[in-house]
Design a protein around this motif. Structure first.
Motif, PDB file in Angstrom:
ATOM      1  N   SER A 149      -0.676   4.724   7.294  1.00 30.03           N
ATOM      2  CA  SER A 149       0.755   5.486   6.721  1.00 30.03           C
ATOM      3  C   SER A 149       1.224   4.547   5.698  1.00 30.03           C
ATOM      4  N   THR A 150       2.257   5.091   5.002  1.00 36.32           N
ATOM      5  CA  THR A 150       2.942   4.279   3.889  1.00 36.32           C
ATOM      6  C   THR A 150       4.359   4.544   4.106  1.00 36.32           C
ATOM      7  N   PRO A 151       4.995   3.281   3.271  1.00 34.17           N
ATOM      8  CA  PRO A 151       4.288   2.154   2.945  1.00 34.17           C
ATOM      9  C   PRO A 151       3.958   1.311   3.937  1.00 34.17           C
ATOM     10  N   ALA A 152       2.807   0.325   3.646  1.00 34.18           N
ATOM     11  CA  ALA A 152       2.527  -0.716   4.486  1.00 34.18           C
ATOM     12  C   ALA A 152       2.231  -1.940   3.918  1.00 34.18           C
ATOM     13  N   PHE A 153       2.950  -3.015   4.189  1.00 36.60           N
ATOM     14  CA  PHE A 153       3.045  -4.321   3.555  1.00 36.60           C
ATOM     15  C   PHE A 153       2.060  -5.520   4.087  1.00 36.60           C
ATOM     16  N   LEU A 154       1.724  -6.317   3.445  1.00 33.41           N
ATOM     17  CA  LEU A 154       1.329  -7.795   3.693  1.00 33.41           C
ATOM     18  C   LEU A 154       2.189  -8.831   3.180  1.00 33.41           C
ATOM     19  N   VAL A 155       2.968  -9.266   3.609  1.00 35.00           N
ATOM     20  CA  VAL A 155       3.812 -10.389   3.233  1.00 35.00           C
ATOM     21  C   VAL A 155       2.978 -11.877   3.647  1.00 35.00           C
ATOM     22  N   ASN A 156       2.064 -12.366   2.476  1.00 42.38           N
ATOM     23  CA  ASN A 156       1.260 -13.154   3.028  1.00 42.38           C
ATOM     24  C   ASN A 156       0.281 -12.763   4.011  1.00 42.38           C
ATOM     25  N   SER A 157       0.586 -12.847   5.305  1.00 42.24           N
ATOM     26  CA  SER A 157      -0.514 -12.619   6.333  1.00 42.24           C
ATOM     27  C   SER A 157       0.365 -11.731   7.392  1.00 42.24           C
ATOM     28  N   GLN A 158       1.739 -11.614   7.107  1.00 41.25           N
ATOM     29  CA  GLN A 158       2.618 -10.803   7.923  1.00 41.25           C
ATOM     30  C   GLN A 158       2.641  -9.516   7.736  1.00 41.25           C
ATOM     31  N   PRO A 159       1.889  -8.415   8.436  1.00 40.27           N
ATOM     32  CA  PRO A 159       2.180  -6.853   8.293  1.00 40.27           C
ATOM     33  C   PRO A 159       3.683  -6.438   8.582  1.00 40.27           C
ATOM     34  N   ILE A 160       3.980  -5.729   7.514  1.00 37.79           N
ATOM     35  CA  ILE A 160       5.088  -4.845   7.876  1.00 37.79           C
ATOM     36  C   ILE A 160       5.012  -3.355   7.591  1.00 37.79           C
ATOM     37  N   LEU A 161       5.340  -2.382   8.315  1.00 37.99           N
ATOM     38  CA  LEU A 161       5.049  -1.283   8.518  1.00 37.99           C
ATOM     39  C   LEU A 161       6.508  -0.258   8.212  1.00 37.99           C
ATOM     40  N   GLY A 162       6.438   0.390   7.070  1.00 43.52           N
ATOM     41  CA  GLY A 162       7.575   1.276   6.829  1.00 43.52           C
ATOM     42  C   GLY A 162       8.442   0.741   5.832  1.00 43.52           C
ATOM     43  N   ALA A 163       9.683   1.567   5.509  1.00 45.12           N
ATOM     44  CA  ALA A 163      10.772   1.228   4.570  1.00 45.12           C
ATOM     45  C   ALA A 163      11.530   0.607   5.475  1.00 45.12           C
ATOM     46  N   GLN A 164      11.387  -0.653   5.697  1.00 42.87           N
ATOM     47  CA  GLN A 164      12.328  -1.366   6.578  1.00 42.87           C
ATOM     48  C   GLN A 164      13.697  -1.879   5.899  1.00 42.87           C
ATOM     49  N   PRO A 165      14.646  -2.324   6.558  1.00 40.46           N
ATOM     50  CA  PRO A 165      15.968  -2.593   6.018  1.00 40.46           C
ATOM     51  C   PRO A 165      15.691  -4.075   5.191  1.00 40.46           C
ATOM     52  N   LEU A 166      16.484  -4.079   4.336  1.00 37.64           N
ATOM     53  CA  LEU A 166      16.408  -5.382   3.382  1.00 37.64           C
ATOM     54  C   LEU A 166      16.151  -6.685   4.157  1.00 37.64           C
ATOM     55  N   GLU A 167      16.975  -6.861   5.231  1.00 34.54           N
ATOM     56  CA  GLU A 167      16.907  -7.845   6.024  1.00 34.54           C
ATOM     57  C   GLU A 167      15.466  -8.413   6.523  1.00 34.54           C
ATOM     58  N   THR A 168      14.695  -7.294   6.961  1.00 35.26           N
ATOM     59  CA  THR A 168      13.370  -7.584   7.325  1.00 35.26           C
ATOM     60  C   THR A 168      12.597  -8.194   6.160  1.00 35.26           C
ATOM     61  N   TYR A 226       0.917  -1.108   0.024  1.00 30.70           N
ATOM     62  CA  TYR A 226      -0.135  -0.123  -0.088  1.00 30.70           C
ATOM     63  C   TYR A 226       0.862   1.222  -0.060  1.00 30.70           C
ATOM     64  N   SER A 227       0.868   2.096  -0.930  1.00 28.71           N
ATOM     65  CA  SER A 227       1.855   3.078  -1.335  1.00 28.71           C
ATOM     66  C   SER A 227       1.285   4.222  -2.006  1.00 28.71           C
ATOM     67  N   ASP A 228       1.908   5.409  -1.563  1.00 31.41           N
ATOM     68  CA  ASP A 228       1.352   6.711  -2.090  1.00 31.41           C
ATOM     69  C   ASP A 228       2.701   7.138  -2.934  1.00 31.41           C
ATOM     70  N   PHE A 229       2.413   7.887  -4.342  1.00 31.73           N
ATOM     71  CA  PHE A 229       3.688   8.168  -4.906  1.00 31.73           C
ATOM     72  C   PHE A 229       4.274   9.519  -4.615  1.00 31.73           C
ATOM     73  N   GLN A 230       3.748  10.336  -3.592  1.00 25.67           N
ATOM     74  CA  GLN A 230       4.412  11.321  -2.997  1.00 25.67           C
ATOM     75  C   GLN A 230       5.008  10.847  -1.545  1.00 25.67           C
ATOM     76  N   CYS A 231       4.795   9.571  -0.989  1.00 26.63           N
ATOM     77  CA  CYS A 231       5.618   9.133   0.077  1.00 26.63           C
ATOM     78  C   CYS A 231       7.020   9.073   0.043  1.00 26.63           C
ATOM     79  N   PRO A 232       7.909   9.895   0.579  1.00 29.47           N
ATOM     80  CA  PRO A 232       9.270   9.614   0.471  1.00 29.47           C
ATOM     81  C   PRO A 232       9.845   8.355   1.010  1.00 29.47           C
TER      82      PRO A 232
END
Length: 272
Positions: A218-237, A94-100
């Motif tokens: 807030s953006t970006p927000a992600f669902l990896v299958n059923s796991q939520p991740i919020l924000g521009a996390q490090p690659l390892e996450t 879930y993302s916004d093109f204006q979101c840094p």
């Protein structure tokens, strides 16, 4: 028969609501973590965070997990998606093109995740989630219009190629047309018409409403299958989440969506 259909729909809505409650809790925890750990250099942005949600051990999906998994569209012809339709892991973004922070993810992390797309493990599905007013809405409509000519990901890459000042006229109609040309959208007249269409508005609204039902704020927000991740996390996450989800899918005896055609938008094509 109508009563059964109505009951099924009611049951599904309740299931989504229950699954959404789990996601809301996870996102709230992410926001709390963000307040404590966010980097001071946020460029004054109000989207994204440095928060994360711990990666769970691989295990068969619960009923609530299954409801979240069902949000993946897995449409082989979806121009807003990249990767096989039957991939074991779907990451909804879930993302916004204006979101840094969305731009940071697009520039720094998504290219590194394409290895999972290329080996058939991961599918990425975009959802338009405009947060910052008229220009965000305009940019989302432009993304939809580019997608109608199979140039969504190229448009995505042009938009996020650099950090752009929010609500500064960068996403005015003439400006997004320039971005569309740079992205290789062949028919600008059609692009312009698609941007203004009722279908564009309905599509963006449907994406946004899906996110809001899940508690995305807030953006970006992600669902990896059923796991939520919020924000521009490090690659390892993201790597840990994808690999955990792949193991869970294998443990459950599934490899994605059996019987569905592989997505035509491969990682290689999206990188063109």
């Amino acid at each position: 028969m109508p009563s059964n259909t109505s009951a099924d729909r009611t049951s599904r809505r309740r299931g989504i609501a229950a699954a959404a409650a789990v996601l809301v809790v996870a996102l709230v925890l992410g926001v709390v973590s963000a307040v404590a750990t966010a980097n001071k250099d946020t460029s004054g942005a109000s989207g994204g965070s440095a928060a994360t949600v711990a990666t769970p051990e691989a295990q068969p999906p619960s009923e609530q997990d299954a409801e979240l998994l069902a949000l993946a569209r897995r449409d082989a012809d979806d121009p807003h998606a990249v990767g096989r339709a039957d991939a074991p892991v779907v990451m909804i973004e879930y993302s916004d093109f204006q979101c840094p922070f969305c731009g940071k993810f697009a520039r720094d992390t998504k290219p590194e995740l394409m290895k999972y797309v290329e080996d058939g493990t991961l599918r990425i599905e975009w959802r338009h989630f405009p947060l910052f007013g008229e220009e965000s809405e305009n940019a989302a409509r432009a993304g939809y219009a580019a997608a109608q000519q199979d140039r969504f990901w190229q448009f995505h890459d042009v938009v996020y190629s650099e950090e752009r000042k929010r609500n500064s006229g960068v996403f005015a109609p003439g400006k997004v047309e320039e971005m569309a040309r740079e992205a290789g959208v062949p028919d600008i007249d059609r692009f312009r018409a698609d941007m203004k269409s009722k279908k564009a508005g309905a599509f963006v609204t449907a994406d946004s409403e899906e996110g809001y039902r899940l508690g995305v704020t807030s953006t970006p927000a992600f669902l990896v299958n059923s796991q939520p991740i919020l924000g521009a996390q490090p690659l390892e996450t993201f790597e840990a989440a994808i690999e955990s989800a792949a193991k869970a899918a294998k443990a459950a005896g599934g490899t994605g969506a059996p019987g569905k055609e592989s997505d035509k938008n491969t990682g290689e094509e999206a990188a063109e």
